[in-house]
Scaffold this motif. Structure first.
Motif, PDB file in Angstrom:
ATOM      1  N   GLU A 167     -22.294 -23.295  41.278  1.00  0.00           N
ATOM      2  CA  GLU A 167     -22.054 -24.153  40.123  1.00  0.00           C
ATOM      3  C   GLU A 167     -23.238 -25.091  39.939  1.00  0.00           C
ATOM      4  N   ASN A 168     -23.638 -25.273  38.691  1.00  0.00           N
ATOM      5  CA  ASN A 168     -24.611 -26.302  38.365  1.00  0.00           C
ATOM      6  C   ASN A 168     -24.076 -27.074  37.156  1.00  0.00           C
ATOM      7  N   ASP A 169     -24.894 -27.933  36.569  1.00  0.00           N
ATOM      8  CA  ASP A 169     -24.423 -28.755  35.448  1.00  0.00           C
ATOM      9  C   ASP A 169     -24.043 -27.933  34.228  1.00  0.00           C
ATOM     10  N   LYS A 170     -24.705 -26.813  34.031  1.00  0.00           N
ATOM     11  CA  LYS A 170     -24.512 -26.051  32.796  1.00  0.00           C
ATOM     12  C   LYS A 170     -23.537 -24.886  32.919  1.00  0.00           C
ATOM     13  N   ASP A 171     -23.487 -24.242  34.103  1.00  0.00           N
ATOM     14  CA  ASP A 171     -22.662 -23.044  34.190  1.00  0.00           C
ATOM     15  C   ASP A 171     -22.262 -22.707  35.621  1.00  0.00           C
ATOM     16  N   TYR A 172     -21.401 -21.688  35.723  1.00  0.00           N
ATOM     17  CA  TYR A 172     -21.065 -21.061  36.989  1.00  0.00           C
ATOM     18  C   TYR A 172     -21.819 -19.730  37.031  1.00  0.00           C
ATOM     19  N   ILE A 173     -22.287 -19.376  38.200  1.00  0.00           N
ATOM     20  CA  ILE A 173     -22.917 -18.070  38.378  1.00  0.00           C
ATOM     21  C   ILE A 173     -22.146 -17.357  39.478  1.00  0.00           C
ATOM     22  N   VAL A 174     -21.568 -16.215  39.129  1.00  0.00           N
ATOM     23  CA  VAL A 174     -20.773 -15.419  40.062  1.00  0.00           C
ATOM     24  C   VAL A 174     -21.559 -14.164  40.391  1.00  0.00           C
ATOM     25  N   LYS A 175     -21.755 -13.910  41.683  1.00  0.00           N
ATOM     26  CA  LYS A 175     -22.417 -12.690  42.130  1.00  0.00           C
ATOM     27  C   LYS A 175     -21.423 -11.915  42.991  1.00  0.00           C
ATOM     28  N   ILE A 176     -21.253 -10.635  42.652  1.00  0.00           N
ATOM     29  CA  ILE A 176     -20.281  -9.798  43.347  1.00  0.00           C
ATOM     30  C   ILE A 176     -20.963  -8.510  43.777  1.00  0.00           C
ATOM     31  N   ASP A 177     -20.843  -8.182  45.056  1.00  0.00           N
ATOM     32  CA  ASP A 177     -21.357  -6.910  45.549  1.00  0.00           C
ATOM     33  C   ASP A 177     -20.414  -5.793  45.127  1.00  0.00           C
ATOM     34  N   MET A 178     -20.935  -4.820  44.400  1.00  0.00           N
ATOM     35  CA  MET A 178     -20.155  -3.671  43.939  1.00  0.00           C
ATOM     36  C   MET A 178     -20.979  -2.398  44.119  1.00  0.00           C
ATOM     37  N   PRO A 179     -21.338  -2.084  45.366  1.00  0.00           N
ATOM     38  CA  PRO A 179     -22.228  -0.940  45.594  1.00  0.00           C
ATOM     39  C   PRO A 179     -21.566   0.385  45.218  1.00  0.00           C
ATOM     40  N   GLY A 180     -22.377   1.269  44.701  1.00  0.00           N
ATOM     41  CA  GLY A 180     -21.898   2.609  44.386  1.00  0.00           C
ATOM     42  C   GLY A 180     -21.093   2.721  43.113  1.00  0.00           C
ATOM     43  N   MET A 181     -20.953   1.636  42.370  1.00  0.00           N
ATOM     44  CA  MET A 181     -20.183   1.673  41.122  1.00  0.00           C
ATOM     45  C   MET A 181     -21.122   1.970  39.957  1.00  0.00           C
ATOM     46  N   LYS A 182     -20.608   2.709  39.024  1.00  0.00           N
ATOM     47  CA  LYS A 182     -21.337   2.923  37.783  1.00  0.00           C
ATOM     48  C   LYS A 182     -20.982   1.786  36.830  1.00  0.00           C
ATOM     49  N   LYS A 183     -21.970   1.364  36.061  1.00  0.00           N
ATOM     50  CA  LYS A 183     -21.784   0.223  35.160  1.00  0.00           C
ATOM     51  C   LYS A 183     -20.611   0.426  34.203  1.00  0.00           C
ATOM     52  N   ASP A 184     -20.414   1.643  33.725  1.00  0.00           N
ATOM     53  CA  ASP A 184     -19.331   1.894  32.768  1.00  0.00           C
ATOM     54  C   ASP A 184     -17.950   1.909  33.432  1.00  0.00           C
ATOM     55  N   LYS A 185     -17.895   1.830  34.769  1.00  0.00           N
ATOM     56  CA  LYS A 185     -16.616   1.787  35.484  1.00  0.00           C
ATOM     57  C   LYS A 185     -16.238   0.367  35.901  1.00  0.00           C
ATOM     58  N   ILE A 186     -17.058  -0.617  35.491  1.00  0.00           N
ATOM     59  CA  ILE A 186     -16.792  -2.020  35.807  1.00  0.00           C
ATOM     60  C   ILE A 186     -16.258  -2.709  34.569  1.00  0.00           C
TER      61      ILE A 186
END
Length: 142
Positions: free
Chosen positions: A43-62
């Motif tokens: 978290e910072n003053d302007k936004d939240y940044i969420v990082k999630i490990d999703m190895p082996g997933m295709k972008k269209d399946k997220i």
């Protein structure tokens, strides 16, 4: 042969007891698949940044959804289904298939400004926070 030597050395009573007491945890939790969505939220003053490990997933399946202050992320992955030849058979398999999801409570977000990027198995979602200007619903009286 080296594994046989190691197994002989690890056959004391404490190792057997540890294996026994770990059985319920290992039996009921499929930790390999659950651990696939390890997450960090900054978290910072302007936004939240969420990082999630999703190895082996295709972008269209997220799938990503933000509603009522809840960020929901889900994905699905297929494992080794199509073998090259009919005579091929799997002799060892650790990669799993299935559907996983996580939800995070992140209130006061400008939903139409959420941005997501998927790169090298890591999903990064930037959620801009509402400012006093964007959250102000007061009406001026002339």
């Amino acid at each position: 042969m080296a594994n046989d030597m190691m197994n002989r050395q690890n056959n004391d009573m404490f190792d057997v007891m540890n294996d026994w007491f770990d059985l319920p945890k290992n039996f009921f939790n499929d930790t390999d698949f659950v651990n696939m969505m390890k997450s960090d939220i900054v978290e910072n003053d302007k936004d939240y940044i969420v990082k999630i490990d999703m190895p082996g997933m295709k972008k269209d399946k997220i799938k990503i959804n933000y509603s009522d202050g809840i960020l929901s992320v889900s994905g699905s992955r297929e494992s080794l289904k199509n073998l090259d030849k009919k005579d091929d058979s799997v002799i060892h398999q650790e990669r799993q298939e299935g559907h996983i999801s996580r939800s995070f409570r992140l209130p006061n977000i400008v939903a139409n400004k959420i941005h997501a990027k998927y790169d090298d198995g890591v999903l990064t979602i930037t959620l801009p926070k509402q400012t006093a200007d964007s959250n102000d619903s007061s009406i001026q009286i002339d």
